[in-house]
Design a protein around this motif. Structure first.
Motif, mmCIF file in Angstrom:
data_model
loop_
_atom_site.group_PDB
_atom_site.id
_atom_site.type_symbol
_atom_site.label_atom_id
_atom_site.label_comp_id
_atom_site.label_asym_id
_atom_site.label_seq_id
_atom_site.Cartn_x
_atom_site.Cartn_y
_atom_site.Cartn_z
ATOM 1 N N HIS A 39 -4.359 7.175 3.060
ATOM 2 C CA HIS A 39 -3.309 6.120 2.885
ATOM 3 C C HIS A 39 -2.518 6.385 1.702
ATOM 4 O O HIS A 39 -2.769 6.656 0.412
ATOM 5 N N VAL A 40 -1.020 6.399 1.736
ATOM 6 C CA VAL A 40 -0.127 6.785 0.626
ATOM 7 C C VAL A 40 0.804 5.712 0.463
ATOM 8 O O VAL A 40 1.461 5.214 1.453
ATOM 9 N N ALA A 41 0.944 4.909 -0.824
ATOM 10 C CA ALA A 41 1.880 4.095 -1.042
ATOM 11 C C ALA A 41 2.944 4.673 -1.867
ATOM 12 O O ALA A 41 2.708 5.461 -2.999
ATOM 13 N N ILE A 42 4.096 4.189 -1.666
ATOM 14 C CA ILE A 42 5.413 4.795 -2.408
ATOM 15 C C ILE A 42 6.071 3.342 -3.019
ATOM 16 O O ILE A 42 6.486 2.651 -2.250
ATOM 17 N N ILE A 43 6.431 3.579 -4.395
ATOM 18 C CA ILE A 43 7.560 2.640 -4.945
ATOM 19 C C ILE A 43 8.545 3.457 -4.798
ATOM 20 O O ILE A 43 8.912 4.301 -5.540
ATOM 21 N N MET A 44 9.686 3.099 -4.133
ATOM 22 C CA MET A 44 10.723 3.835 -3.608
ATOM 23 C C MET A 44 11.898 3.291 -4.742
ATOM 24 O O MET A 44 12.671 2.399 -4.628
ATOM 25 N N ASP A 45 12.007 3.974 -5.936
ATOM 26 C CA ASP A 45 12.931 3.663 -7.129
ATOM 27 C C ASP A 45 13.817 4.436 -7.214
ATOM 28 O O ASP A 45 13.630 5.859 -7.084
ATOM 29 N N GLY A 46 15.333 4.167 -7.566
ATOM 30 C CA GLY A 46 16.165 5.069 -8.293
ATOM 31 C C GLY A 46 17.450 4.970 -7.033
ATOM 32 O O GLY A 46 18.278 5.685 -7.379
ATOM 33 N N ASN A 47 17.187 4.003 -6.173
ATOM 34 C CA ASN A 47 18.533 4.002 -5.361
ATOM 35 C C ASN A 47 19.889 3.684 -6.210
ATOM 36 O O ASN A 47 20.773 4.543 -5.866
ATOM 37 N N GLY A 48 19.729 2.706 -7.114
ATOM 38 C CA GLY A 48 21.016 2.411 -7.745
ATOM 39 C C GLY A 48 21.384 3.566 -8.935
ATOM 40 O O GLY A 48 22.807 3.841 -8.748
ATOM 41 N N ARG A 49 20.526 4.069 -9.330
ATOM 42 C CA ARG A 49 20.835 5.301 -10.247
ATOM 43 C C ARG A 49 21.343 6.257 -9.541
ATOM 44 O O ARG A 49 22.263 6.945 -10.024
ATOM 45 N N TRP A 50 20.971 6.633 -8.274
ATOM 46 C CA TRP A 50 21.259 7.836 -7.362
ATOM 47 C C TRP A 50 22.945 7.354 -7.145
ATOM 48 O O TRP A 50 23.872 8.459 -7.203
ATOM 49 N N ALA A 51 23.305 6.316 -6.899
ATOM 50 C CA ALA A 51 24.730 5.836 -6.596
ATOM 51 C C ALA A 51 25.291 5.930 -7.883
ATOM 52 O O ALA A 51 26.527 6.518 -7.609
ATOM 53 N N LYS A 52 25.090 5.446 -8.878
ATOM 54 C CA LYS A 52 25.792 5.534 -10.220
ATOM 55 C C LYS A 52 26.079 6.944 -10.761
ATOM 56 O O LYS A 52 27.329 7.078 -11.179
ATOM 57 N N LYS A 53 25.051 7.721 -10.475
ATOM 58 C CA LYS A 53 25.424 9.135 -10.872
ATOM 59 C C LYS A 53 26.522 9.816 -10.095
ATOM 60 O O LYS A 53 27.255 10.807 -10.554
ATOM 61 N N THR A 93 -3.195 -6.660 3.177
ATOM 62 C CA THR A 93 -3.857 -5.399 3.863
ATOM 63 C C THR A 93 -4.874 -5.375 4.756
ATOM 64 O O THR A 93 -5.479 -4.384 5.196
ATOM 65 N N ALA A 94 -5.727 -6.447 4.951
ATOM 66 C CA ALA A 94 -6.775 -6.406 5.653
ATOM 67 C C ALA A 94 -6.582 -6.109 6.980
ATOM 68 O O ALA A 94 -7.971 -5.307 7.651
ATOM 69 N N PRO A 95 -5.557 -5.822 7.669
ATOM 70 C CA PRO A 95 -5.432 -5.512 9.190
ATOM 71 C C PRO A 95 -5.753 -3.923 9.094
ATOM 72 O O PRO A 95 -6.264 -3.345 9.996
ATOM 73 N N LEU A 96 -5.500 -3.452 7.878
ATOM 74 C CA LEU A 96 -5.916 -1.881 7.685
ATOM 75 C C LEU A 96 -7.265 -1.604 7.591
ATOM 76 O O LEU A 96 -7.604 -0.338 7.780
ATOM 77 N N GLY A 97 -8.201 -2.245 7.554
ATOM 78 C CA GLY A 97 -9.671 -2.079 7.428
ATOM 79 C C GLY A 97 -9.867 -1.182 6.337
ATOM 80 O O GLY A 97 -9.637 -1.211 5.254
ATOM 81 N N GLU A 98 -10.833 -0.097 6.612
ATOM 82 C CA GLU A 98 -11.319 0.779 5.683
ATOM 83 C C GLU A 98 -10.047 1.780 5.077
ATOM 84 O O GLU A 98 -10.235 2.180 3.975
ATOM 85 N N LEU A 99 -9.027 1.410 5.587
ATOM 86 C CA LEU A 99 -7.938 2.119 4.910
ATOM 87 C C LEU A 99 -6.759 1.210 4.129
ATOM 88 O O LEU A 99 -5.707 1.661 3.788
ATOM 89 N N ALA A 100 -7.418 0.281 3.741
ATOM 90 C CA ALA A 100 -6.450 -0.862 2.861
ATOM 91 C C ALA A 100 -6.237 -0.301 1.514
ATOM 92 O O ALA A 100 -5.165 -0.836 1.341
ATOM 93 N N ASP A 101 -6.986 0.377 0.998
ATOM 94 C CA ASP A 101 -6.736 0.662 -0.364
ATOM 95 C C ASP A 101 -6.145 2.098 -0.344
ATOM 96 O O ASP A 101 -6.711 3.128 0.307
ATOM 97 N N PRO A 102 -4.875 2.354 -1.020
ATOM 98 C CA PRO A 102 -4.283 3.705 -1.048
ATOM 99 C C PRO A 102 -5.061 4.614 -1.606
ATOM 100 O O PRO A 102 -5.711 4.158 -2.853
ATOM 101 N N ASP A 103 -5.257 5.872 -1.278
ATOM 102 C CA ASP A 103 -5.620 6.924 -1.991
ATOM 103 C C ASP A 103 -4.812 7.520 -3.201
ATOM 104 O O ASP A 103 -5.090 8.000 -4.090
ATOM 105 N N LEU A 104 -3.265 7.256 -2.756
ATOM 106 C CA LEU A 104 -2.543 7.771 -3.754
ATOM 107 C C LEU A 104 -1.237 6.890 -3.835
ATOM 108 O O LEU A 104 -0.690 6.397 -2.590
ATOM 109 N N LEU A 105 -0.837 6.680 -5.070
ATOM 110 C CA LEU A 105 0.196 5.890 -5.187
ATOM 111 C C LEU A 105 1.374 6.740 -5.926
ATOM 112 O O LEU A 105 1.096 7.299 -6.810
#
Length: 250
Positions: free
Chosen positions: A19-33, A182-194
């Motif tokens: 289970h991988v979770a991603i905080i997708m940050d930086g769209n605004g800065r990408w555009a500003k650059k 996240t309960a529907p994800l069962g045993e995969l509810a907790d991310p291994d990697l953020l």
């Protein structure tokens, strides 16, 4: 902090995070650059969701959770919020056939009742259209906040107590797990990697309960530039971690 280009990385399939979770940050800065409006960054970021979804699925990830819109994002300018609300409609209209082809199942978590009707319909249709898929779960956090999730979980537990179904002294961690989004994800509810892109090193109210023992990777890559090679580099970093979950290994 991961930096620079990553390539020619060989991964052990047995050490790929489930289970991988991603905080997708930086769209605004990408555009500003690039001297572009912020919405141009959000559009590019949406296109990258497609790229990273395919890469994660190909690498053997079981659940990919993406922080798409937080409960705090309503504070942004009205025009930007309106555009962000249109992105799920655009994304699902374009890519659901591809997700079906890849056997990817869509899941949405968050208070979707607050979203515009068109956004709600696009999300519901995507969930329904991919319901029978058995591959990777693509889990979008929309109008989601970790504290809000915990408040809602507490309300569910209090209601169970009021109904006589639960005593305060009997509450276990598993009861909280079952009350979370996240309960529907069962045993995969907790991310291994953020993973968080853009160089910021904070959690920003994301999966506060579930990431108790997640490995954290921060990269200075802005989300629209985050590539499959960057994803593999994060997985290689993860594979080298010694995960003890509070204990020790003999």
């Amino acid at each position: 902090m991961l930096n620079g280009k990553q390539k020619d990385i060989e991964l052990d399939p047995a050490r790929v995070p489930r289970h991988v979770a991603i905080i997708m940050d930086g769209n605004g800065r990408w555009a500003k650059k690039r001297m572009l409006p912020r919405i141009a960054g959000h559009k590019q970021g949406m296109d990258n969701v497609r790229t990273i979804t395919r890469a994660a699925s190909d690498l053997g990830v079981k659940v990919l959770t993406l922080y798409a819109f937080s409960t705090e994002n309503w504070k942004r300018p009205e025009g930007e919020v309106s555009y962000l609300m249109s992105l799920p409609v655009t994304f699902f209209n374009k890519f659901v056939p591809e997700l079906i082809e890849q056997n990817v199942k869509v899941m949405i978590m968050g208070d979707t009742s607050m979203l515009p009707a068109s956004t709600q319909k696009a999300c519901a249709d995507a969930v329904a259209d991919t319901a029978n898929n058995t591959g990777m779960v693509l889990n979008f956090a929309l109008n989601y906040g970790g504290r809000d999730e915990l408040v809602r979980a507490a309300q569910k537990l209090v209601q169970r107590a009021n109904d006589g179904d639960l005593q305060a002294a009997d509450v276990q961690a598993s009861d909280i797990d079952a009350a979370l989004m996240t309960a529907p994800l069962g045993e995969l509810a907790d991310p291994d990697l953020l993973i968080r892109t853009s160089g910021e090193e904070r959690i920003s109210n994301f999966l506060l309960w579930q990431i108790a023992y997640s490995e954290l990777v921060f990269t200075d890559r802005l989300w629209p530039d985050f590539s499959p090679d960057d994803l593999k580099a994060a997985f290689a970093d993860f594979a080298g971690r010694d995960r003890r979950f509070g204990g020790i290994k003999k």
